[in-house]
Design a protein around this motif. Structure first.
Motif, PDB file in Angstrom:
ATOM      1  N   TYR A   7       0.829  -1.197   0.000  1.00 15.65           N
ATOM      2  CA  TYR A   7       0.000   0.000   0.000  1.00 15.65           C
ATOM      3  C   TYR A   7       0.871   1.257   0.000  1.00 15.65           C
ATOM      4  O   TYR A   7       0.576   2.216  -0.714  1.00 15.65           O
ATOM      5  CB  TYR A   7      -0.923  -0.004   1.220  1.00 15.65           C
ATOM      6  N   GLN A   8       1.936   1.263   0.772  1.00 18.31           N
ATOM      7  CA  GLN A   8       2.819   2.421   0.833  1.00 18.31           C
ATOM      8  C   GLN A   8       3.470   2.688  -0.523  1.00 18.31           C
ATOM      9  O   GLN A   8       3.641   3.836  -0.913  1.00 18.31           O
ATOM     10  CB  GLN A   8       3.898   2.223   1.900  1.00 18.31           C
ATOM     11  N   PHE A   9       3.813   1.634  -1.241  1.00 21.20           N
ATOM     12  CA  PHE A   9       4.417   1.802  -2.565  1.00 21.20           C
ATOM     13  C   PHE A   9       3.444   2.502  -3.513  1.00 21.20           C
ATOM     14  O   PHE A   9       3.806   3.460  -4.192  1.00 21.20           O
ATOM     15  CB  PHE A   9       4.834   0.456  -3.154  1.00 21.20           C
ATOM     16  N   TRP A  10       2.201   2.025  -3.560  1.00 20.71           N
ATOM     17  CA  TRP A  10       1.223   2.626  -4.458  1.00 20.71           C
ATOM     18  C   TRP A  10       0.908   4.056  -4.059  1.00 20.71           C
ATOM     19  O   TRP A  10       0.743   4.927  -4.908  1.00 20.71           O
ATOM     20  CB  TRP A  10      -0.055   1.787  -4.523  1.00 20.71           C
ATOM     21  N   CYS A  11       0.821   4.318  -2.777  1.00 28.97           N
ATOM     22  CA  CYS A  11       0.582   5.672  -2.282  1.00 28.97           C
ATOM     23  C   CYS A  11       1.732   6.591  -2.698  1.00 28.97           C
ATOM     24  O   CYS A  11       1.505   7.696  -3.195  1.00 28.97           O
ATOM     25  CB  CYS A  11       0.425   5.633  -0.766  1.00 28.97           C
ATOM     26  N   TRP A  12       2.959   6.124  -2.521  1.00 31.13           N
ATOM     27  CA  TRP A  12       4.139   6.898  -2.918  1.00 31.13           C
ATOM     28  C   TRP A  12       4.135   7.160  -4.417  1.00 31.13           C
ATOM     29  O   TRP A  12       4.406   8.267  -4.875  1.00 31.13           O
ATOM     30  CB  TRP A  12       5.406   6.140  -2.516  1.00 31.13           C
ATOM     31  N   LEU A  13       3.814   6.133  -5.215  1.00 38.21           N
ATOM     32  CA  LEU A  13       3.810   6.263  -6.668  1.00 38.21           C
ATOM     33  C   LEU A  13       2.780   7.290  -7.119  1.00 38.21           C
ATOM     34  O   LEU A  13       3.075   8.168  -7.934  1.00 38.21           O
ATOM     35  CB  LEU A  13       3.532   4.907  -7.315  1.00 38.21           C
ATOM     36  N   THR A  16       3.850  10.813  -6.149  1.00 30.65           N
ATOM     37  CA  THR A  16       4.955  11.276  -6.981  1.00 30.65           C
ATOM     38  C   THR A  16       4.450  11.734  -8.343  1.00 30.65           C
ATOM     39  O   THR A  16       4.856  12.778  -8.852  1.00 30.65           O
ATOM     40  CB  THR A  16       6.000  10.153  -7.163  1.00 30.65           C
ATOM     41  N   ILE A  17       3.544  10.974  -8.928  1.00 33.77           N
ATOM     42  CA  ILE A  17       2.985  11.333 -10.232  1.00 33.77           C
ATOM     43  C   ILE A  17       2.218  12.652 -10.136  1.00 33.77           C
ATOM     44  O   ILE A  17       2.314  13.505 -11.020  1.00 33.77           O
ATOM     45  CB  ILE A  17       2.082  10.200 -10.766  1.00 33.77           C
ATOM     46  N   VAL A  18       1.474  12.842  -9.061  1.00 34.06           N
ATOM     47  CA  VAL A  18       0.691  14.067  -8.905  1.00 34.06           C
ATOM     48  C   VAL A  18       1.591  15.278  -8.686  1.00 34.06           C
ATOM     49  O   VAL A  18       1.319  16.366  -9.194  1.00 34.06           O
ATOM     50  CB  VAL A  18      -0.317  13.904  -7.746  1.00 34.06           C
ATOM     51  N   ARG A  19       2.676  15.103  -7.955  1.00 35.74           N
ATOM     52  CA  ARG A  19       3.562  16.231  -7.643  1.00 35.74           C
ATOM     53  C   ARG A  19       4.336  16.725  -8.856  1.00 35.74           C
ATOM     54  O   ARG A  19       4.543  17.915  -9.024  1.00 35.74           O
ATOM     55  CB  ARG A  19       4.563  15.833  -6.554  1.00 35.74           C
ATOM     56  N   ILE A  20       4.791  15.821  -9.707  1.00 36.64           N
ATOM     57  CA  ILE A  20       5.623  16.204 -10.856  1.00 36.64           C
ATOM     58  C   ILE A  20       4.706  16.389 -12.069  1.00 36.64           C
ATOM     59  O   ILE A  20       4.136  15.427 -12.580  1.00 36.64           O
ATOM     60  CB  ILE A  20       6.700  15.138 -11.123  1.00 36.64           C
ATOM     61  N   ARG A  21       4.561  17.617 -12.527  1.00 33.04           N
ATOM     62  CA  ARG A  21       3.601  17.951 -13.590  1.00 33.04           C
ATOM     63  C   ARG A  21       3.874  17.200 -14.900  1.00 33.04           C
ATOM     64  O   ARG A  21       2.948  16.715 -15.540  1.00 33.04           O
ATOM     65  CB  ARG A  21       3.616  19.456 -13.867  1.00 33.04           C
ATOM     66  N   LEU A  26       2.463  12.878 -18.728  1.00 27.94           N
ATOM     67  CA  LEU A  26       2.916  11.667 -19.404  1.00 27.94           C
ATOM     68  C   LEU A  26       2.047  10.467 -19.032  1.00 27.94           C
ATOM     69  O   LEU A  26       1.664   9.674 -19.898  1.00 27.94           O
ATOM     70  CB  LEU A  26       4.375  11.389 -19.048  1.00 27.94           C
ATOM     71  N   THR A  27       1.716  10.367 -17.764  1.00 26.32           N
ATOM     72  CA  THR A  27       0.879   9.252 -17.304  1.00 26.32           C
ATOM     73  C   THR A  27      -0.489   9.291 -17.969  1.00 26.32           C
ATOM     74  O   THR A  27      -0.974   8.273 -18.459  1.00 26.32           O
ATOM     75  CB  THR A  27       0.719   9.312 -15.769  1.00 26.32           C
ATOM     76  N   TRP A  28      -1.124  10.467 -18.011  1.00 23.33           N
ATOM     77  CA  TRP A  28      -2.426  10.574 -18.659  1.00 23.33           C
ATOM     78  C   TRP A  28      -2.321  10.307 -20.152  1.00 23.33           C
ATOM     79  O   TRP A  28      -3.221   9.701 -20.748  1.00 23.33           O
ATOM     80  CB  TRP A  28      -3.056  11.934 -18.401  1.00 23.33           C
ATOM     81  N   GLY A  29      -1.233  10.729 -20.779  1.00 25.06           N
ATOM     82  CA  GLY A  29      -1.040  10.449 -22.196  1.00 25.06           C
ATOM     83  C   GLY A  29      -0.960   8.953 -22.470  1.00 25.06           C
ATOM     84  O   GLY A  29      -1.562   8.448 -23.417  1.00 25.06           O
ATOM     85  N   ILE A  30      -0.235   8.241 -21.633  1.00 21.30           N
ATOM     86  CA  ILE A  30      -0.111   6.788 -21.783  1.00 21.30           C
ATOM     87  C   ILE A  30      -1.463   6.110 -21.578  1.00 21.30           C
ATOM     88  O   ILE A  30      -1.840   5.211 -22.337  1.00 21.30           O
ATOM     89  CB  ILE A  30       0.952   6.234 -20.812  1.00 21.30           C
ATOM     90  N   VAL A  31      -2.208   6.544 -20.575  1.00 24.11           N
ATOM     91  CA  VAL A  31      -3.531   5.956 -20.306  1.00 24.11           C
ATOM     92  C   VAL A  31      -4.457   6.181 -21.494  1.00 24.11           C
ATOM     93  O   VAL A  31      -5.146   5.259 -21.940  1.00 24.11           O
ATOM     94  CB  VAL A  31      -4.132   6.555 -19.010  1.00 24.11           C
ATOM     95  N   ILE A  32      -4.465   7.389 -22.037  1.00 26.57           N
ATOM     96  CA  ILE A  32      -5.335   7.688 -23.182  1.00 26.57           C
ATOM     97  C   ILE A  32      -4.929   6.871 -24.408  1.00 26.57           C
ATOM     98  O   ILE A  32      -5.785   6.331 -25.113  1.00 26.57           O
ATOM     99  CB  ILE A  32      -5.315   9.202 -23.477  1.00 26.57           C
TER     100      ILE A  32
END
Length: 52
Positions: A7-13, A16-21, A26-32
Motif C-alpha cells: 500500500y505504501q508503494f502505491w501511495c508513494w507512486l 509522486t505522479i501528482v507532484r511532478i507535472r 505523461l501518465t495521462w497520455g499513456i492511459v489515453i
C-alpha cells in the motif's frame, strides 16, 4: 506487514505522479493511448467479423 508495504508503494507512486507535472501529463497520455489502442483493436475485430 506485506500489505502495508504494498500500500505504501502505491501511495508513494501516486503522490509522486501528482507532484511532478510532466510525469502527470505523461501518465495521462499513456492511459489515453492505451484506451485508444484497446478501442481500435475491438473495432477492427468487430468489423472483421461482420465483413468477409
Amino acid at each position: 506487514m506485506k500489505n502495508k508495504r504494498h500500500y505504501q508503494f502505491w501511495c508513494w507512486l501516486i503522490l509522486t505522479i501528482v507532484r511532478i507535472r510532466k510525469l502527470y501529463a505523461l501518465t495521462w497520455g499513456i492511459v489515453i493511448l492505451l484506451i485508444i489502442a484497446c478501442l481500435k483493436t475491438d473495432l477492427m475485430r468487430i468489423l472483421g467479423g461482420i465483413l468477409p
